[in-house]
Scaffold this active site. Structure first.
Site, short mmCIF file in Angstrom:
data_model
loop_
_atom_site.label_atom_id
_atom_site.label_comp_id
_atom_site.label_asym_id
_atom_site.label_seq_id
_atom_site.Cartn_x
_atom_site.Cartn_y
_atom_site.Cartn_z
CB SER A 167 78.09 56.51 14.59
OG SER A 167 78.24 56.07 13.26
CB THR B 42 84.44 37.88 12.75
OG1 THR B 42 84.18 36.49 12.83
CG2 THR B 42 85.93 38.14 12.59
CB CYS C 42 67.15 58.82 7.74
SG CYS C 42 67.86 59.49 9.20
C1 LIG Z 1 71.74 61.21 16.25
C2 LIG Z 1 71.98 59.99 15.44
N1 LIG Z 1 71.81 58.78 15.99
C3 LIG Z 1 72.03 57.65 15.30
C4 LIG Z 1 72.43 57.68 13.99
C5 LIG Z 1 72.68 56.39 13.26
O1 LIG Z 1 74.05 56.16 13.17
P1 LIG Z 1 74.64 55.12 12.08
O2 LIG Z 1 74.53 55.80 10.75
O3 LIG Z 1 76.05 54.91 12.50
O4 LIG Z 1 73.83 53.88 12.21
C6 LIG Z 1 72.61 58.92 13.35
C7 LIG Z 1 72.97 58.99 11.92
O5 LIG Z 1 72.48 59.80 11.17
C8 LIG Z 1 72.38 60.11 14.11
O6 LIG Z 1 72.54 61.31 13.55
#
Ligand SMILES: Cc1ncc(COP(=O)(O)O)c(C=O)c1O
Length: 384
Positions: free
Chosen positions: A200, A238, A326
């Site tokens: 990401s 897209t 989160c």
């Molecule tokens: C280990 C991990 N996986 C997946 C994600 C999700 O990534 P994105 O925010 O790009 O959807 C996060 C984001 O906090 C993460 O820390």
């Protein structure tokens, strides 16, 4: 507003100037749709494929193994759901761990409702998964193993190469969520021996809303998103050309930074850790050695819920987190710390400080001082 110190880089990072500059032309002059055959389309397609080639180079992959997505969550969903569908969609066994990100855990939970069976490996107190446990968990009907490269709550880095080797010997597809690792430690898909890997951009000073799924040929899972057949039929929609350009630029920049100043971020992190561990009742969480270079995470005995600590730090101008982004606003203990054997009471007192190359030693010293003041203020009972 008083000066602020940003120490929540595991949640997200500031977009780098270089990435922003590289992206701007694809918002302004070269805004074309890469599928169009006129000159605007051709320029956009060129930029997209150049970004794919540069990304592949840093990640030790072929260009044809790189698929741009909307971020880590989509990449994790695509890898897991895709393999499940590939294997008939009606059941099978998947191995993962209790310390994974919810992008993996919630996807598996849904698949359980659709007839799939799961085994969750228990990490040890440092957050490590044992290859022997993995070996024992594999069954004749195991279709997928999904284990993260580095943990977002504790910063623990797994021995993914060894775990992927176990999977490969048993001919089971191996996915790793490398969202916290890519851009911070070397991530080379070929060398790790994984089949699927999620990235990401916003975790390494790239833009939000863009990521990568690496899929080793011929492991590309069926698409999650159907429609116009972009990304060579893998992911319709897209393409986010400025996003892909920003991702590639930030990833190259991050790799260059680690090459040019190896150990610089670790020195800041280590000062932060040693300073905070002098505070009564503070303990480090995660692996003290194999941890992300900017990641410092703790539990504090006797302070109750660490949201109070995070709020006090915020008032002092320090942006920190009580766990993962989160779950920061929830009153629940981190599932990652619980999986590592911490009690709910211990896990509620967790504090995560995640640094980047933009932080300084003066900031680290200031953070230590303010954490000490706040921890003392919020102590409800003496540390034991
Ligand atoms: C280990 C991990 N996986 C997946 C994600 C999700 O990534 P994105 O925010 O790009 O959807 C996060 C984001 O906090 C993460 O820390």
């Amino acid at each position: 507003m008083p000066p602020r110190i940003y120490a929540d880089n595991a949640a997200t990072t500031r977009l780098s100037e270089k990435a922003l500059e590289a992206m701007l032309p694809y918002f302004r002059e070269e805004f074309g749709n890469p599928s169009a055959i006129h000159s605007y389309g051709v320029e956009a397609k060129k930029a997209l494929e150049d970004a794919r080639r540069r990304t592949a180079k840093v990640l030790g992959a072929l260009s044809t193994e790189i698929f741009f997505t909307s971020g880590g969550t989509e990449s994790d969903n695509w890898a897991i759901r895709g393999v499940a569908e590939q294997k008939g969609g009606k059941g099978g066994h998947i191995v993962s761990s209790r310390a994974e990100h919810n992008a993996v855990l919630k996807t598996l939970e849904k698949l359980e409702g659709e007839g799939f069976e799961t085994t969750y490996l228990e990490p040890d107190r440092l957050g490590r998964i044992s290859p022997e446990d993995l070996e024992r968990s594999i069954r004749p009907d195991t279709i997928l193993i999904s284990l993260m490269t580095a943990n977002n709550v504790t910063g623990t880095i797994q021995n993914v190469k060894e775990l992927a080797r176990v999977a490969s010997l048993r001919r089971v597809a191996f996915h790793t969520d490398a969202v916290q690792a890519a851009g911070h430690v070397p991530v080379n898909c070929r060398d790790l021996g994984v089949d699927l890997l999620s990235v990401s951009a916003h975790k390494f000073h790239g833009p939000k809303g863009v990521g990568v799924l690496y899929a080793k040929i011929p492991r590309l899972p069926p698409p999650l998103l159907t429609g116009g057949g972009q990304e060579r039929g893998g992911r319709s929609g897209t393409e986010n050309v400025p996003g892909a350009v920003g991702l590639a630029t930030a990833l190259e920049e991050a790799a260059e930074r680690t090459r040019e100043a190896p150990g610089a971020l670790e020195a800041l992190r280590d000062r932060l850790i040693s300073g905070i561990l002098e505070i009564e009742g503070a303990a480090l969480t995660g692996d003290p050695v194999n941890r992300l270079p900017g990641h410092a995470s703790f539990v504090f005995e006797g302070i109750g819920h660490s949201a109070r600590l995070v709020n006090s730090l915020n008032e002092a101008g320090i942006c920190a987190s009580s766990g993962s982004a989160c779950s920061a606003s929830s009153q629940e203990a981190s599932h990652v710390l619980l999986s590592m054997g911490y009690s709910p009471r211990e896990a509620l007192g967790s504090l995560r400080l995640t640094l980047s190359h933009e932080n300084t030693m003066e900031e680290a010293e200031f953070i230590i001082e303010k954490v000490r003041e706040s921890a003392l203020r919020h102590r409800t009972r003496p540390a034991t």
